[in-house]
Structures are given as structure tokens and as C-alpha cells.
Scaffold this motif. Sequence first.
Motif, PDB file in Angstrom:
ATOM      1  N   THR A 149       5.771 -57.014  34.182  1.00 11.74           N
ATOM      2  CA  THR A 149       4.856 -57.498  35.230  1.00 11.74           C
ATOM      3  C   THR A 149       5.211 -58.557  35.873  1.00 11.74           C
ATOM      4  O   THR A 149       5.603 -58.702  36.478  1.00 11.74           O
ATOM      5  CB  THR A 149       3.164 -57.438  34.754  1.00 11.74           C
ATOM      6  OG1 THR A 149       3.331 -58.008  33.861  1.00 11.74           O
ATOM      7  CG2 THR A 149       2.852 -55.964  34.828  1.00 11.74           C
ATOM      8  N   VAL A 188       6.768 -54.345  37.825  1.00  9.66           N
ATOM      9  CA  VAL A 188       8.096 -54.816  39.052  1.00  9.66           C
ATOM     10  C   VAL A 188       8.813 -54.152  38.626  1.00  9.66           C
ATOM     11  O   VAL A 188      10.194 -53.900  38.836  1.00  9.66           O
ATOM     12  CB  VAL A 188       8.037 -55.839  40.032  1.00  9.66           C
ATOM     13  CG1 VAL A 188       7.056 -55.955  41.033  1.00  9.66           C
ATOM     14  CG2 VAL A 188       7.901 -56.976  38.891  1.00  9.66           C
ATOM     15  N   LYS A 189       9.028 -54.307  37.271  1.00 13.57           N
ATOM     16  CA  LYS A 189      10.624 -54.705  36.042  1.00 13.57           C
ATOM     17  C   LYS A 189      10.698 -53.127  35.030  1.00 13.57           C
ATOM     18  O   LYS A 189      10.810 -53.182  34.060  1.00 13.57           O
ATOM     19  CB  LYS A 189      10.875 -55.541  36.028  1.00 13.57           C
ATOM     20  CG  LYS A 189      11.484 -56.351  36.820  1.00 13.57           C
ATOM     21  CD  LYS A 189      12.245 -56.485  37.128  1.00 13.57           C
ATOM     22  CE  LYS A 189      12.660 -57.285  38.080  1.00 13.57           C
ATOM     23  NZ  LYS A 189      14.567 -56.795  38.976  1.00 13.57           N
ATOM     24  N   GLU A 238      10.079 -47.694  42.433  1.00  8.32           N
ATOM     25  CA  GLU A 238      10.039 -48.817  42.671  1.00  8.32           C
ATOM     26  C   GLU A 238      10.664 -49.352  43.646  1.00  8.32           C
ATOM     27  O   GLU A 238       9.847 -50.387  45.164  1.00  8.32           O
ATOM     28  CB  GLU A 238      10.621 -50.096  41.200  1.00  8.32           C
ATOM     29  CG  GLU A 238       9.969 -49.553  40.003  1.00  8.32           C
ATOM     30  CD  GLU A 238      10.241 -50.045  38.632  1.00  8.32           C
ATOM     31  OE1 GLU A 238       9.742 -50.171  38.217  1.00  8.32           O
ATOM     32  OE2 GLU A 238      11.185 -50.613  38.874  1.00  8.32           O
ATOM     33  N   LEU A 242       9.090 -51.231  47.017  1.00  4.67           N
ATOM     34  CA  LEU A 242       9.174 -51.964  47.991  1.00  4.67           C
ATOM     35  C   LEU A 242       9.127 -51.668  49.436  1.00  4.67           C
ATOM     36  O   LEU A 242       9.348 -52.555  50.023  1.00  4.67           O
ATOM     37  CB  LEU A 242      10.326 -52.540  47.229  1.00  4.67           C
ATOM     38  CG  LEU A 242       9.541 -53.469  45.876  1.00  4.67           C
ATOM     39  CD1 LEU A 242      11.383 -53.828  44.860  1.00  4.67           C
ATOM     40  CD2 LEU A 242       9.170 -55.181  46.117  1.00  4.67           C
TER      41      LEU A 242
END
Length: 452
Positions: A149, A188-189, A238, A242
Motif C-alpha cells: 500500500t 498500488v505495489k 494496476e 492507474l
Amino acid sequence: MNIKDDFILSQINKGYLVGGSVRDAFMGKSFVDRDIAIKGAEDFAHKLAEQFNATFIVLDPEYKIYRLVLEDKINYLDISEIQGVNIEDDLERRDFAMNAIAINLSNGEIIDPFEGKKDIENKIIRHIKDSNFEEDPLRILRAFRFASTTGFELSSNTKLCIEKYKHLLFTPAKERINYELMKLFGGVKCSKTLLVMDEFGILEELFPYVKEMKKVPPNTHHHLDLFHHVVETVRNIEELYLNATKEEKEHLDSVDFGGFPRINHLKLAGFLHDIGKFSTWTIEESGRHRFIKHDDVGAKMAIPFLKDLKFSKKQIEYISSMIKNHIYPSNVIDAPDLSEKVMMRYLRKMGVNVIDNIYIAKADRLSAQGEAITEEIIKSNLDGLNALLKFYLDKKDSLKPLPKLLDGIEIMKIKNIKQSPELGKIINTLKEAQINGEIVTKEDAIAFVKEL
């Protein structure tokens, strides 16, 4: 950072703001949850509940933790009893230095005994002491959750601690493991973190299918082995998220089941979408690798696995549907007789999950670029999927749910059967016929069921 700028905290002048809200504030992030540690937590929580006209909930009577849900149903306060003699004792019992910072709400003083602020600046996840991991091994999974996160790196000592205690990871309740996993998949990762987890052998323990996926090598259609293909699929989801339009992002951010956004569930589905490949794997004389019906097999395999991890019925339905249908959008656009009728059938079948389904199909395509897959093939597929997505977005406001023509009781009377797996099959067959436009009226449905 001035916490008195916060419209809720500006009205509180006792206790210590602690935990994630402090970390997020130092990172420049907004927050809706505010954790306050104080002596006399129960009385204080009741007074604040009255002050803010909030709903009072007891979260943990043993450790005296209380939640106040404010009137907007978005913002909330967690009030907890200070553990130990003072706030420093309390902070020492927490997981990571970046989460062990307190702000005195009476005077704004920052209490940071473990230099967590420095860790935030250096983007490091560093545990406070080994015994905290032994006391609650779920903190191992929390380390990876925060890596996902925040994008922060694990410190070398924290990595050693994870290696030391990873055998205890499955001692916490599965509901708690479920929660951390869903948080992790929302990061996000996430894709990068999955690879780090694999270095510790943790993924193979959490997801038994990983070991089998690693046995499937690259082939003419896939430039990566199967394990790295599914991680790459998560990475591409992801990336797509984005760069999503506002409308698509709002849909993927919606919390429609399970208490977490759709995007979290979609990335988990992306990680699981090819779990059926190992058991359906064959190699033809020509050398071509085949995985016939791996989508159906994988969807069925996911159900008991997700049940064991305490996922809800709606979560399981969604994830298994994404696995089962991850090839479906590409099959639609490749249809030799592609027409509005064919596309409408797809929309009716996938319902509110069209955007999600097209995203996983696009991510899958981008993650499989073996020597037989040309740039033209990729571009053609993505153009077709984008056109299908545009068709849905143009039509969705005019789409109406298909009416229920017959219920289970009516079908049982028509067929003179009792509630059974047979009834479920009839209901599904009837629904398929309705989606295909073969039946429109109740009379059509009765005649159809009689003939089955």
C-alpha cells in the motif's frame, strides 16, 4: 503538519492520536479513521459519542477498544485504552516504527521514540522488536500489506525477523488473514510485493497453487512461466487502473461486496485466473502447449480455497466468475459473426461486472507475449476489447435487468421435482436461454422447462 486543521481532531483536546492516521498525515494522505489512545478510554469514548452524535460500538472489551461512527457514516474514531504505564509503553507494543508515532492532542507534541518519522521520509518498513512478531504473527502479513500500500521497502532486520517467525503465519484466525490479504491486493505495489513474498516462500503457503504454477514454463504464447504470468497480470491490472477513465475508476473503487473495493477483488482474481492450467496442461506433438477448459476448472478450484479463507458468498461468486470468464470478452470480439446482438448477449451475461471482466481480459493479453504473439495480434485484441467496453458504457444506462419469469417453486411444480442440484441446473439453463433471447415471456419459459 497541523492536526488542528482536521475538522474532527480540532474539537478534541485530550489523548494521543496514534497509528495509521498519524502515518498518513506525515505522508500527506487524507484519512477518515482516527485512532486515539487514552487512559479511561470507555468514559472518554462515551463523551465523544455524545459530542459528535456518533454511534458507539464496542470493538474489544478486553483491551477496551471502542469505535465511534460519525453521522456521515464515513468518518470514524477508534478510542483505545493506553497499553502500559504511559504512551511510550503503548507505542513500544506496536508493529512498525512508522506506526508508532503519537501526537498529544492537548498541545500538539510529537512523540516518536522509535524514529518512525525518519522511516516514513526514507520509505522504510522497520519493526520495533522481534517479540512483537512472535506475540502476533499476523504482523508478518501486515509488513507485506504496508509494502503493497505504501511502496516502502522492508528493512534488513525486518526481513530477518520475518524469516525467523514465518512458520507462525497461520496461527492467527483466517478472518484476520483474509483482511490483510484484501488490504494487500488493494495496494498500488501489490504485484511487486507478491514477488517479495515469494522470496520468503510465503506465497506457496498462502496459495498452494503457486508451487504447481511454477512448473508450467514459458511457451510460444507466453514469454513468462505461469507463476510470473499471473503476477504480471496483476501488474497490468494496476497499470490499467492507474490510467482508467473517471467512470471506470469510480466503478472499480465501489464497495459492493466484502467490505473492500472491486479493484482489490479484481487483482486477486487476476492472480488466481490461471490456477486451472496445471491440471489441464498438455503438450501436442507439434510442441504446442494446451490448457483446454482451464478457465472452468480454475473457477471451480477457487471456490473451496476461498471458502477456507472465509471469503463471503458474494466475494466468491465475483472472483470465480472473473476466473471462469477471463477469456470470454476476447472470444466475443473474435466471433466471425460479431454483431450488436452478440455484444448485447455478453452485456446481459456479465451484468454489472463488464468493466471488471474486460480489464482482466486486457491484462491477461498484455501479460502473454510469446514469440507467436505479434504486436498486431495484441493491438487487434486490445482495440476490440476497448470497442466492447465503449459499447457497454454507451448502452449501460438503458440496460434493464432481465425479468424473473419463473421462480424455483414454480419450476418444481412444473417438473414435479424437489429442491435438488437438478433444480439449480434447470434455473441456470433457463437463464441462459433468456440471455440468448430464446425465451421472452412466462409462457415461453413454461414451455421451455416442460421440454427439458
